[in-house]
Design a protein around this motif. Structure first.
Motif, short mmCIF file in Angstrom:
data_model
loop_
_atom_site.label_atom_id
_atom_site.label_comp_id
_atom_site.label_asym_id
_atom_site.label_seq_id
_atom_site.Cartn_x
_atom_site.Cartn_y
_atom_site.Cartn_z
N GLU A 127 38.87 35.84 32.11
CA GLU A 127 38.34 36.78 33.10
C GLU A 127 36.95 37.28 32.72
O GLU A 127 36.08 37.45 33.59
CB GLU A 127 39.30 37.96 33.27
N ASP A 128 36.73 37.52 31.44
CA ASP A 128 35.42 38.01 31.00
C ASP A 128 34.32 37.01 31.35
O ASP A 128 33.24 37.40 31.81
CB ASP A 128 35.42 38.29 29.49
N ALA A 130 34.45 34.82 33.71
CA ALA A 130 34.31 34.82 35.16
C ALA A 130 33.40 35.96 35.62
O ALA A 130 32.54 35.77 36.49
CB ALA A 130 35.68 34.95 35.81
N LYS A 131 33.57 37.12 35.02
CA LYS A 131 32.74 38.26 35.39
C LYS A 131 31.28 38.04 35.01
O LYS A 131 30.37 38.46 35.73
CB LYS A 131 33.29 39.53 34.72
N GLU A 132 31.05 37.39 33.86
CA GLU A 132 29.67 37.08 33.46
C GLU A 132 29.00 36.16 34.48
O GLU A 132 27.84 36.35 34.85
CB GLU A 132 29.68 36.41 32.08
N VAL A 133 29.75 35.15 34.92
CA VAL A 133 29.20 34.20 35.90
C VAL A 133 28.92 34.90 37.22
O VAL A 133 27.88 34.67 37.86
CB VAL A 133 30.17 33.01 36.10
N ILE A 134 29.83 35.78 37.64
CA ILE A 134 29.63 36.52 38.90
C ILE A 134 28.37 37.37 38.81
O ILE A 134 27.59 37.46 39.78
CB ILE A 134 30.87 37.39 39.21
N GLN A 135 28.13 37.99 37.63
CA GLN A 135 26.93 38.80 37.46
C GLN A 135 25.68 37.93 37.59
O GLN A 135 24.70 38.32 38.23
CB GLN A 135 26.96 39.48 36.09
N GLU A 136 25.73 36.72 37.03
CA GLU A 136 24.59 35.80 37.15
C GLU A 136 24.36 35.40 38.60
O GLU A 136 23.21 35.28 39.05
CB GLU A 136 24.82 34.55 36.30
N TYR A 196 40.70 31.12 35.79
CA TYR A 196 40.12 32.13 36.68
C TYR A 196 39.10 31.46 37.61
O TYR A 196 38.20 30.76 37.16
CB TYR A 196 39.45 33.23 35.86
N HIS A 197 39.28 31.71 38.89
CA HIS A 197 38.43 31.10 39.92
C HIS A 197 37.44 32.11 40.48
O HIS A 197 37.80 33.27 40.73
CB HIS A 197 39.27 30.58 41.09
#
Length: 248
Positions: A127-128, A130-136, A196-197
């Motif tokens: 999940e962490d 995934a959150k990093e990628v979402i921030q990018e 995580y998607h």
């Protein structure tokens, strides 16, 4: 028979154009297409002649009296008779307009176009990440580039695209999230058995309800099939009373 109708004569047996057409039809449309040229028709006629010659030779050698042939003949006759009996049983069954409309109303979901969507995703292990990628992504990183860089799914080679799919084709967690998103939006991390998607919905196609006339032929086929099956089972039930049956 006129000469125009004849295509060949084998030992007095006439072969007509109509028989050639039937021979082609029995092949099935895909195979028959290969013989539509004049050369192809000539090959068909030659094959019909060959088969007639083989038949004459079999008669001369009295093959029909051989035990193996008789067994094969009886088995073939039995299967033909089964099919003939079924066809005769259901021959008078028809689908009335009213019952077709009633069946259509009760089963519109079967004939309509279900809701579908096109989506892309990025699959990561935790999940962490995934959150990093979402921030990018929020900072301006292109989704396709992010998929190529971070996704562990083979779809990364196509920018994460999964194509078009309907309900029931994806795991429940993924499906629930995707079908509740708006086009163009990116999801929070969605956990499934794969990881995580990060999901992006690219397009949505709303469910479409067809008009009766558009699917009338399909409805008729299904109504007929159901009525034929009911008639068949009714007949079989009666025959089981008449003839003893033991199933081991």
């Amino acid at each position: 028979m006129t000469e125009q109708q004849l295509v060949a004569v084998v030992n007095g047996k006439e072969i007509s154009r109509e028989e050639v057409l039937k021979f082609l039809n029995d092949m099935g449309p895909q195979v028959a297409m290969q013989f539509q040229s004049p050369e192809g028709i000539k090959r068909v006629i030659e094959e019909m002649v060959n088969q007639e010659l083989l038949y004459l030779d079999a008669l001369e050698q009295n093959m029909e009296e051989e035990a193996e042939f008789k067994e094969t003949f009886e088995a073939t006759k039995k299967n033909l008779l089964k099919g003939y009996a079924f066809n005769k049983l259901v021959a008078d069954i028809d689908a009335e307009e009213e019952e077709m409309k009633e069946f259509f109303q009760e089963n519109k979901n079967v004939f309509g176009q279900p809701e579908t969507l096109k989506a892309s995703h990025i699959l990561v292990e935790d999940e962490d990440k995934a959150k990093e990628v979402i921030q990018e992504l929020n900072d301006g990183l292109n989704f396709e580039e992010a998929a190529a860089n971070y996704s562990s799914c083979p779809s990364k080679e196509a920018g994460g695209t999964l194509g078009e799919f309907g309900r029931g084709q994806m795991v429940p967690e993924f499906e629930d999230a995707a079908f509740n998103m708006e086009v163009g939006t990116i999801s929070e991390p969605v956990k499934t058995q794969f990881g995580y998607h990060i999901i992006r919905v690219d397009a949505k196609n709303e469910a479409e309800e067809p008009a009766f006339e558009e699917v009338k032929e399909q409805v008729q086929q299904q109504v007929l099939a159901r009525k034929q099956e009911a008639k068949y089972q009714e007949k079989i039930s009666g025959l089981k009373v008449k003839y003893p049956v033991e199933i081991y």
